[in-house]
Design a protein around this motif. Structure first.
Motif, PDB file in Angstrom:
ATOM      1  N   ILE A 127       0.859  -1.182   0.000  1.00 60.83           N
ATOM      2  CA  ILE A 127       0.000   0.000   0.000  1.00 60.83           C
ATOM      3  C   ILE A 127       0.897   1.234   0.000  1.00 60.83           C
ATOM      4  N   GLY A 128       0.573   2.192  -0.847  1.00 60.77           N
ATOM      5  CA  GLY A 128       1.267   3.471  -0.875  1.00 60.77           C
ATOM      6  C   GLY A 128       0.299   4.573  -0.471  1.00 60.77           C
ATOM      7  N   SER A 129       0.455   5.110   0.719  1.00 60.95           N
ATOM      8  CA  SER A 129      -0.509   6.092   1.235  1.00 60.95           C
ATOM      9  C   SER A 129      -0.282   7.473   0.631  1.00 60.95           C
ATOM     10  N   LEU A 130      -1.390   8.172   0.399  1.00 61.74           N
ATOM     11  CA  LEU A 130      -1.344   9.529  -0.128  1.00 61.74           C
ATOM     12  C   LEU A 130      -1.706  10.532   0.964  1.00 61.74           C
ATOM     13  N   ALA A 131      -1.075  11.694   0.896  1.00 56.18           N
ATOM     14  CA  ALA A 131      -1.361  12.780   1.833  1.00 56.18           C
ATOM     15  C   ALA A 131      -2.055  13.913   1.086  1.00 56.18           C
ATOM     16  N   LEU A 132      -3.025  14.534   1.728  1.00 59.20           N
ATOM     17  CA  LEU A 132      -3.665  15.724   1.183  1.00 59.20           C
ATOM     18  C   LEU A 132      -2.902  16.933   1.702  1.00 59.20           C
ATOM     19  N   VAL A 133      -2.283  17.665   0.779  1.00 64.68           N
ATOM     20  CA  VAL A 133      -1.450  18.805   1.163  1.00 64.68           C
ATOM     21  C   VAL A 133      -1.958  20.074   0.487  1.00 64.68           C
ATOM     22  N   THR A 134      -1.565  21.224   1.064  1.00 62.57           N
ATOM     23  CA  THR A 134      -1.918  22.514   0.487  1.00 62.57           C
ATOM     24  C   THR A 134      -0.690  23.421   0.482  1.00 62.57           C
ATOM     25  N   ARG A 135      -0.796  24.484  -0.284  1.00 62.83           N
ATOM     26  CA  ARG A 135       0.275  25.485  -0.241  1.00 62.83           C
ATOM     27  C   ARG A 135       0.397  26.020   1.192  1.00 62.83           C
ATOM     28  N   ARG A 232      -4.846   6.066   9.573  1.00 63.77           N
ATOM     29  CA  ARG A 232      -3.618   6.838   9.729  1.00 63.77           C
ATOM     30  C   ARG A 232      -2.422   5.986   9.317  1.00 63.77           C
ATOM     31  N   THR A 233      -1.378   6.636   8.869  1.00 61.66           N
ATOM     32  CA  THR A 233      -0.184   5.897   8.477  1.00 61.66           C
ATOM     33  C   THR A 233       0.772   5.771   9.662  1.00 61.66           C
ATOM     34  N   ALA A 234       1.629   4.768   9.596  1.00 64.97           N
ATOM     35  CA  ALA A 234       2.568   4.513  10.691  1.00 64.97           C
ATOM     36  C   ALA A 234       3.577   5.643  10.844  1.00 64.97           C
ATOM     37  N   VAL A 235       3.924   6.320   9.741  1.00 63.68           N
ATOM     38  CA  VAL A 235       4.940   7.378   9.818  1.00 63.68           C
ATOM     39  C   VAL A 235       4.345   8.726  10.197  1.00 63.68           C
ATOM     40  N   THR A 236       3.013   8.842  10.182  1.00 63.43           N
ATOM     41  CA  THR A 236       2.362  10.106  10.566  1.00 63.43           C
ATOM     42  C   THR A 236       1.231   9.820  11.555  1.00 63.43           C
ATOM     43  N   PRO A 237       1.540   9.249  12.720  1.00 60.69           N
ATOM     44  CA  PRO A 237       0.483   8.862  13.663  1.00 60.69           C
ATOM     45  C   PRO A 237      -0.311  10.039  14.211  1.00 60.69           C
ATOM     46  N   ASP A 238       0.253  11.257  14.154  1.00 62.01           N
ATOM     47  CA  ASP A 238      -0.436  12.426  14.694  1.00 62.01           C
ATOM     48  C   ASP A 238      -1.268  13.164  13.636  1.00 62.01           C
ATOM     49  N   ILE A 239      -1.210  12.701  12.385  1.00 61.20           N
ATOM     50  CA  ILE A 239      -1.989  13.321  11.311  1.00 61.20           C
ATOM     51  C   ILE A 239      -3.218  12.466  11.039  1.00 61.20           C
ATOM     52  N   PRO A 240      -4.417  13.031  11.060  1.00 65.88           N
ATOM     53  CA  PRO A 240      -5.618  12.221  10.836  1.00 65.88           C
ATOM     54  C   PRO A 240      -5.679  11.656   9.422  1.00 65.88           C
ATOM     55  N   SER A 241      -6.335  10.526   9.282  1.00 62.97           N
ATOM     56  CA  SER A 241      -6.599   9.995   7.947  1.00 62.97           C
ATOM     57  C   SER A 241      -7.616  10.897   7.259  1.00 62.97           C
ATOM     58  N   LEU A 242      -7.739  10.739   5.967  1.00 60.39           N
ATOM     59  CA  LEU A 242      -8.692  11.552   5.218  1.00 60.39           C
ATOM     60  C   LEU A 242     -10.116  11.296   5.687  1.00 60.39           C
ATOM     61  N   ALA A 243     -10.431  10.039   5.977  1.00 62.77           N
ATOM     62  CA  ALA A 243     -11.769   9.712   6.459  1.00 62.77           C
ATOM     63  C   ALA A 243     -12.044  10.391   7.808  1.00 62.77           C
ATOM     64  N   GLU A 244     -11.076  10.339   8.706  1.00 63.52           N
ATOM     65  CA  GLU A 244     -11.226  11.001  10.006  1.00 63.52           C
ATOM     66  C   GLU A 244     -11.393  12.506   9.845  1.00 63.52           C
ATOM     67  N   ALA A 245     -10.517  13.084   9.039  1.00 58.45           N
ATOM     68  CA  ALA A 245     -10.475  14.543   8.935  1.00 58.45           C
ATOM     69  C   ALA A 245     -11.675  15.121   8.201  1.00 58.45           C
ATOM     70  N   SER A 246     -12.234  14.331   7.280  1.00 58.73           N
ATOM     71  CA  SER A 246     -13.354  14.840   6.483  1.00 58.73           C
ATOM     72  C   SER A 246     -14.710  14.414   7.027  1.00 58.73           C
ATOM     73  N   GLY A 247     -14.718  13.334   7.836  1.00 62.02           N
ATOM     74  CA  GLY A 247     -15.980  12.799   8.309  1.00 62.02           C
ATOM     75  C   GLY A 247     -16.706  12.004   7.242  1.00 62.02           C
ATOM     76  N   ILE A 248     -16.018  11.677   6.149  1.00 59.08           N
ATOM     77  CA  ILE A 248     -16.608  10.910   5.052  1.00 59.08           C
ATOM     78  C   ILE A 248     -15.942   9.537   5.037  1.00 59.08           C
ATOM     79  N   ALA A 249     -16.732   8.486   5.173  1.00 59.46           N
ATOM     80  CA  ALA A 249     -16.157   7.149   5.313  1.00 59.46           C
ATOM     81  C   ALA A 249     -15.577   6.614   4.003  1.00 59.46           C
ATOM     82  N   LEU A 290      11.270  -0.887   1.902  1.00 58.06           N
ATOM     83  CA  LEU A 290      10.014  -0.401   1.335  1.00 58.06           C
ATOM     84  C   LEU A 290       9.448   0.756   2.158  1.00 58.06           C
ATOM     85  N   SER A 291       9.588   0.674   3.469  1.00 64.48           N
ATOM     86  CA  SER A 291       9.054   1.746   4.317  1.00 64.48           C
ATOM     87  C   SER A 291       9.746   3.073   4.024  1.00 64.48           C
ATOM     88  N   MET A 292      11.021   3.015   3.642  1.00 66.33           N
ATOM     89  CA  MET A 292      11.749   4.232   3.297  1.00 66.33           C
ATOM     90  C   MET A 292      11.202   4.869   2.019  1.00 66.33           C
TER      91      MET A 292
END
Length: 328
Positions: A127-135, A232-249, A290-292
Motif C-alpha cells: 500500500i502506498g498512502s497519499l497525503a492531502l497537502v496545500t500550499r 492513519r499511516t505509521a509514519v504520521t500517527p499524529d496526522i488524521p486519515s482523510l476519512a477522520e479529517a473529512s468525516g466521510i467514510a 520499502l518503508s523508506m
C-alpha cells in the motif's frame, strides 16, 4: 481495503490450497528452470520499480535464476500491461503494477487488455498512502476548513496532479464528489513540477505520497491536512486519515500495488510464486527498504487480489463516469 482486513475462513482455505499447490510444483515439475522477467509498466525509480527490483533480487537469490525487471513505460502504464497480458502463461513473465491497471480502462480509449480476464492474480504487494497537502499560506488549516472554503468559493481553488487519470487525480475527484466541492484540476507531466508549484504557492492543494509530503511539511513548506485514506499511516500517527479529517467514510484514496501473471498460468506455479513472495515481504530488510519509500507491505492470496481488482474496477469506474472522464 480488502488487503487490510483479517483473512476470512475462505482466505485461509485459499492459502492452504496454495501451499499444497506450491508443494506439488516442487515435487513434480521443477520451477523455475530459466530466468524470469518482471514487467514494470512505468519508468525506473518509482514505487512500482522499487517493488519489482526488490522482489526480483530476492527471487534471484532464492531460486538461483535471474529475475530481471523490464521497464516498459508509456500510455499511463498500458504499453507494459498489454505486453504482459499477451505473454505466454508459463510462469516466466510477471507484471508488477499499481491500481492504475483498473483505472485506465475506464477513462482511456483503445485499452487492449482486460484487468480481470487477461491476468491471473498472484497477491497484493503493498500500500502506498497519499497525503492531502496545500500550499503553505492557504487559510484552511484542516480538511473540514478546506471543504468549507471550497464550498464558499466554487471553482476558485485549484488542485494539481501528476497527470490526468493518475491515482492522485482520481483521488481528488473522489473527494470532490463525496464532499460536494468544485476545485479546478491542473494536470502536470509528473510529480516534480507539481510539488514545486505547491511549495511556491502556484497550486492550492494536491495529493502526494506521504513520505514525499512529510519532509516538506516538517520544514513548514507545505501543509499536510490528512495522511492515509481510511487509516492513519505509521509514519504520521499524529496526522488524521482523510476519512477522520473529512468525516466521510468512503474516501479510500490510497494506492495499492499487485503482482499478476498472464491468464491461464498453471495454479501450481501461481501457488509457488505466492508462497515465495509472501516470505520475501516479511523479511526485515525488505520491510525497512520499502518503508523508506513510503510503501507498506501487504501480502495475501490470489483471491484477495482478484477481489480487490474486481471491486476497485467497479468503484473507480463509477468515480470516472461521474467526473465526466469516461472514454467514449
Amino acid at each position: 481495503m480488502p488487503t487490510r482486513r483479517c483473512f476470512s475462513r475462505r482466505s485461509f482455505c485459499s492459502a492452504w490450497l496454495l501451499a499444497l499447490a506450491a508443494g506439488a510444483v516442487q515435487a513434480d515439475e521443477p520451477y523455475p528452470t530459466r530466468p524470469i522477467r518482471i514487467i514494470v509498466p512505468f519508468s525506473a525509480g518509482g514505487g512500482i520499480d522499487v517493488l519489482g527490483r526488490t522482489i526480483g533480487q530476492k527471487l534471484s537469490e532464492a531460486w538461483q535464476y535471474a529475475a530481471v525487471v523490464e521497464n516498459r513505460p508509456g500510455a499511463s502504464g498500458n504499453i507494459g500491461t498489454d505486453l504482459a497480458a499477451r505473454a505466454a502463461p508459463d510462469g516466466y513473465t510477471y507484471l508488477m503494477t499499481a491500481n492504475t491497471i483498473i483505472m485506465t480502462p475506464s477513462f482511456m480509449q483503445g485499452v487492449t487488455f482486460d484487468p480481470v480476464k487477461d491476468f491471473t492474480p498472484v497477491m497484493p504487494i503493498a500500500i502506498g498512502s497519499l497525503a492531502l497537502v496545500t500550499r503553505p499560506d492557504l487559510p484552511a488549516k484542516s480538511v473540514s476548513q478546506l471543504i468549507e472554503l471550497a464550498r464558499k468559493q466554487p471553482h476558485k481553488l485549484n488542485y494539481g496532479s501528476p497527470g490526468t487519470g493518475t491515482p492522485h487525480h482520481l483521488a481528488m475527484e473522489l473527494v470532490k464528489q463525496r464532499a460536494g466541492i468544485d476545485v479546478v484540476h491542473v494536470p502536470y507531466k509528473g510529480s516534480g513540477g507539481l510539488v514545486n508549484d505547491v511549495l511556491s504557492g502556484q497550486v492550492d492543494l494536491a495529493f502526494v505520497p506521504v513520505h514525499q509530503a512529510l519532509q516538506f511539511a516538517r520544514a513548514g513548506k507545505m501543509q499536510m491536512l490528512a495522511a492515509g485514506g481510511t487509516r492513519r499511516t505509521a509514519v504520521t500517527p499524529d496526522i488524521p486519515s482523510l476519512a477522520e479529517a473529512s468525516g466521510i467514510a468512503d474516501v479510500d484514496v490510497d494506492m495499492w500495488y499487485g503482482l499478476y501473471l498472464p491468464a491461464g498460468t498453471p495454479p501450481a506455479i501461481v501457488g509457488k510464486v505466492n508462497a515465495e513472495v509472501a516470505q520475501i515481504l516479511k523479511m526485515p530488510d525488505v520491510v525497512k527498504s520499502l518503508s523508506m519509500q513510503g510503501l507498506q507491505p501487504s501480502g495475501g492470496t490470489p483471491d484477495d487480489l482478484a477481489r480487490l481488482t474486481r471491486d476497485d474496477l467497479r468503484r473507480w469506474a463509477g468515480v470516472i463516469r461521474q467526473a465526466g472522464l469516461a472514454s467514449q
